[in-house]
Design a protein around this motif. Sequence first.
Motif, PDB file in Angstrom:
ATOM      1  N   UNK A   1       0.849  -1.182   0.000  1.00  0.00           N
ATOM      2  CA  UNK A   1       0.000   0.000   0.000  1.00  0.00           C
ATOM      3  C   UNK A   1       0.891   1.242   0.000  1.00  0.00           C
ATOM      4  N   UNK A   2       0.343   2.369  -0.408  1.00  0.00           N
ATOM      5  CA  UNK A   2       1.156   3.579  -0.539  1.00  0.00           C
ATOM      6  C   UNK A   2       1.736   4.032   0.786  1.00  0.00           C
ATOM      7  N   UNK A   3       1.003   3.827   1.885  1.00  0.00           N
ATOM      8  CA  UNK A   3       1.475   4.325   3.174  1.00  0.00           C
ATOM      9  C   UNK A   3       2.473   3.398   3.846  1.00  0.00           C
ATOM     10  N   UNK A   4       2.920   2.351   3.117  1.00  0.00           N
ATOM     11  CA  UNK A   4       3.958   1.473   3.670  1.00  0.00           C
ATOM     12  C   UNK A   4       5.353   1.963   3.317  1.00  0.00           C
TER      13      UNK A   4
ATOM     14  N   UNK B   1      -2.238  11.847   7.728  1.00  0.00           N
ATOM     15  CA  UNK B   1      -1.620  10.598   7.264  1.00  0.00           C
ATOM     16  C   UNK B   1      -0.920   9.904   8.427  1.00  0.00           C
ATOM     17  N   UNK B   2      -0.524   8.627   8.267  1.00  0.00           N
ATOM     18  CA  UNK B   2       0.246   7.937   9.304  1.00  0.00           C
ATOM     19  C   UNK B   2       1.627   8.567   9.485  1.00  0.00           C
ATOM     20  N   UNK B   3       2.141   8.504  10.716  1.00  0.00           N
ATOM     21  CA  UNK B   3       3.414   9.175  11.031  1.00  0.00           C
ATOM     22  C   UNK B   3       4.585   8.659  10.198  1.00  0.00           C
ATOM     23  N   UNK B   4       4.698   7.337  10.033  1.00  0.00           N
ATOM     24  CA  UNK B   4       5.859   6.798   9.318  1.00  0.00           C
ATOM     25  C   UNK B   4       5.948   7.351   7.903  1.00  0.00           C
ATOM     26  N   UNK B   5       4.798   7.514   7.249  1.00  0.00           N
ATOM     27  CA  UNK B   5       4.799   8.057   5.903  1.00  0.00           C
ATOM     28  C   UNK B   5       5.135   9.539   5.930  1.00  0.00           C
ATOM     29  N   UNK B   6       4.574  10.272   6.906  1.00  0.00           N
ATOM     30  CA  UNK B   6       4.844  11.707   7.015  1.00  0.00           C
ATOM     31  C   UNK B   6       6.332  11.961   7.185  1.00  0.00           C
TER      32      UNK B   6
ATOM     33  N   UNK C   1      -7.334  14.668   2.961  1.00  0.00           N
ATOM     34  CA  UNK C   1      -7.670  13.409   3.625  1.00  0.00           C
ATOM     35  C   UNK C   1      -7.263  12.204   2.778  1.00  0.00           C
ATOM     36  N   UNK C   2      -6.631  11.250   3.435  1.00  0.00           N
ATOM     37  CA  UNK C   2      -6.289   9.947   2.854  1.00  0.00           C
ATOM     38  C   UNK C   2      -7.558   9.101   2.951  1.00  0.00           C
ATOM     39  N   UNK C   3      -8.117   8.693   1.802  1.00  0.00           N
ATOM     40  CA  UNK C   3      -9.448   8.080   1.752  1.00  0.00           C
ATOM     41  C   UNK C   3      -9.575   6.839   2.631  1.00  0.00           C
ATOM     42  N   UNK C   4      -8.461   6.169   2.914  1.00  0.00           N
ATOM     43  CA  UNK C   4      -8.470   4.946   3.730  1.00  0.00           C
ATOM     44  C   UNK C   4      -9.153   5.172   5.071  1.00  0.00           C
ATOM     45  N   UNK C   5      -9.112   6.435   5.579  1.00  0.00           N
ATOM     46  CA  UNK C   5      -9.650   6.726   6.902  1.00  0.00           C
ATOM     47  C   UNK C   5     -10.920   7.582   6.854  1.00  0.00           C
ATOM     48  N   UNK C   6     -11.634   7.487   5.744  1.00  0.00           N
ATOM     49  CA  UNK C   6     -12.876   8.253   5.573  1.00  0.00           C
ATOM     50  C   UNK C   6     -13.819   8.112   6.761  1.00  0.00           C
ATOM     51  N   UNK C   7     -14.164   6.861   7.065  1.00  0.00           N
ATOM     52  CA  UNK C   7     -15.169   6.604   8.102  1.00  0.00           C
ATOM     53  C   UNK C   7     -14.682   7.054   9.468  1.00  0.00           C
ATOM     54  N   UNK C   8     -13.434   6.808   9.774  1.00  0.00           N
ATOM     55  CA  UNK C   8     -12.875   7.182  11.072  1.00  0.00           C
ATOM     56  C   UNK C   8     -12.964   8.681  11.302  1.00  0.00           C
ATOM     57  N   UNK C   9     -12.553   9.469  10.325  1.00  0.00           N
ATOM     58  CA  UNK C   9     -12.607  10.925  10.478  1.00  0.00           C
ATOM     59  C   UNK C   9     -14.041  11.439  10.456  1.00  0.00           C
ATOM     60  N   UNK C  10     -14.882  10.807   9.653  1.00  0.00           N
ATOM     61  CA  UNK C  10     -16.287  11.236   9.589  1.00  0.00           C
ATOM     62  C   UNK C  10     -16.951  11.125  10.957  1.00  0.00           C
ATOM     63  N   UNK C  11     -16.765   9.986  11.620  1.00  0.00           N
ATOM     64  CA  UNK C  11     -17.360   9.769  12.939  1.00  0.00           C
ATOM     65  C   UNK C  11     -16.769  10.722  13.971  1.00  0.00           C
ATOM     66  N   UNK C  12     -15.454  10.886  13.920  1.00  0.00           N
ATOM     67  CA  UNK C  12     -14.785  11.742  14.908  1.00  0.00           C
ATOM     68  C   UNK C  12     -15.233  13.196  14.799  1.00  0.00           C
ATOM     69  N   UNK C  13     -15.309  13.718  13.596  1.00  0.00           N
ATOM     70  CA  UNK C  13     -15.729  15.105  13.410  1.00  0.00           C
ATOM     71  C   UNK C  13     -17.208  15.270  13.733  1.00  0.00           C
ATOM     72  N   UNK C  14     -17.995  14.235  13.452  1.00  0.00           N
ATOM     73  CA  UNK C  14     -19.424  14.284  13.771  1.00  0.00           C
ATOM     74  C   UNK C  14     -19.617  14.406  15.278  1.00  0.00           C
TER      75      UNK C  14
ATOM     76  N   UNK D   1      -9.504  14.834  -1.225  1.00  0.00           N
ATOM     77  CA  UNK D   1      -9.502  13.454  -0.737  1.00  0.00           C
ATOM     78  C   UNK D   1      -8.790  12.613  -1.783  1.00  0.00           C
ATOM     79  N   UNK D   2      -7.840  11.780  -1.358  1.00  0.00           N
ATOM     80  CA  UNK D   2      -7.050  11.017  -2.330  1.00  0.00           C
ATOM     81  C   UNK D   2      -6.875   9.570  -1.883  1.00  0.00           C
ATOM     82  N   UNK D   3      -6.532   8.709  -2.828  1.00  0.00           N
ATOM     83  CA  UNK D   3      -6.359   7.288  -2.552  1.00  0.00           C
ATOM     84  C   UNK D   3      -4.926   6.913  -2.219  1.00  0.00           C
ATOM     85  N   UNK D   4      -3.999   7.822  -2.457  1.00  0.00           N
ATOM     86  CA  UNK D   4      -2.581   7.545  -2.227  1.00  0.00           C
ATOM     87  C   UNK D   4      -2.063   8.530  -1.185  1.00  0.00           C
ATOM     88  N   UNK D   5      -1.579   8.001  -0.058  1.00  0.00           N
ATOM     89  CA  UNK D   5      -1.106   8.862   1.023  1.00  0.00           C
ATOM     90  C   UNK D   5       0.073   9.726   0.592  1.00  0.00           C
ATOM     91  N   UNK D   6       0.852   9.250  -0.374  1.00  0.00           N
ATOM     92  CA  UNK D   6       1.976  10.037  -0.877  1.00  0.00           C
ATOM     93  C   UNK D   6       1.487  11.287  -1.595  1.00  0.00           C
TER      94      UNK D   6
END
Length: 293
Positions: free
Chosen positions: A98-101, A238-243, A194-207, A218-223
């Motif tokens: 995956x891109x974020x690896x 994005x995840x810290x390791x990728x950042x 936003x990295x699309x992988x975490x759509x639902x997580x952020x949606x719930x949190x902001x709600x 919104x994109x499919x590739x964290x890079x």
Amino acid sequence: MNLKQLRYFLAVAEEGQMTAAAKRLHVAQPPLSYQIKQLETELGVSLFKRLPQGVTVTPAGELLVGYAQQLTQLSATAENKVRALAHGITGTLNLGLISSSAGVMPNQALMQWLKQHHDVQLAVTEGNTYELLDDLHKRLLDVAILRTPFNQQHLVCRYFPTERMVAVLPRRYGQFTQRRQLRLADLADLPLIKYRRFNELFHVAFLEQAFEPNYVMTCDDARTAMHWANHQLGVALVPRSLAETYATDQVLIRSLADRRFETQLVLTTTTESMATPLVAGFMQQFSQAQALD
């Protein structure tokens, strides 16, 4: 319908001309045309629309392209694995990433394993977690690095350390220079990528925080998210390791304080693939590396 017909069909579909396809396959055009005609007769459909300048695939042909690609790839993989099993640990390891690896691969464990297996080649497939998971179950991949959460039933998993999601901010947001962590409320008025992988997580949190985030992308590739943040076009989540892998000196990296924004990379394979010496040895290498850590 056989593999030879499918390979011929794919060559014609990709080249768009019988002549070019025959040249690519190193065959004469009449036998190629005959095989295509036989395939159409067996299926009872026209796979190509004949034009003065060449051919284009029909809707039935477009449908067959996807299946033909999977079947020919699976055939090549099966042949490779059987040969490898007969000759020991050699051949090709089909690895999904995956891109974020990118923050963890390639790593020391992989480099050490490759050094010990000179006769093994890597064939890398890139995609998102769900695409690669599907390829694992179809036996198109031997192993894959995926990101939680995903359904881990019937899989063998080796876990990388848990990491926090971060906000990657252009340095113009100087109010956060002295802050180590950010709350969701701090992001309320910022342009978010936003990295699309975490759509639902952020949606719930902001709600739950009762505010509407300002997503500019919104994109499919964290890079891609990191690329835009580095160009000062927004705040990437994005995840810290990728950042840390892709950040420039033009941005700040700040952890998200909410504990739910933790994620984990997982090296995974199927129980069936673990029966092959090549995959078992690869997974064992990572288990040993993690034990040393």
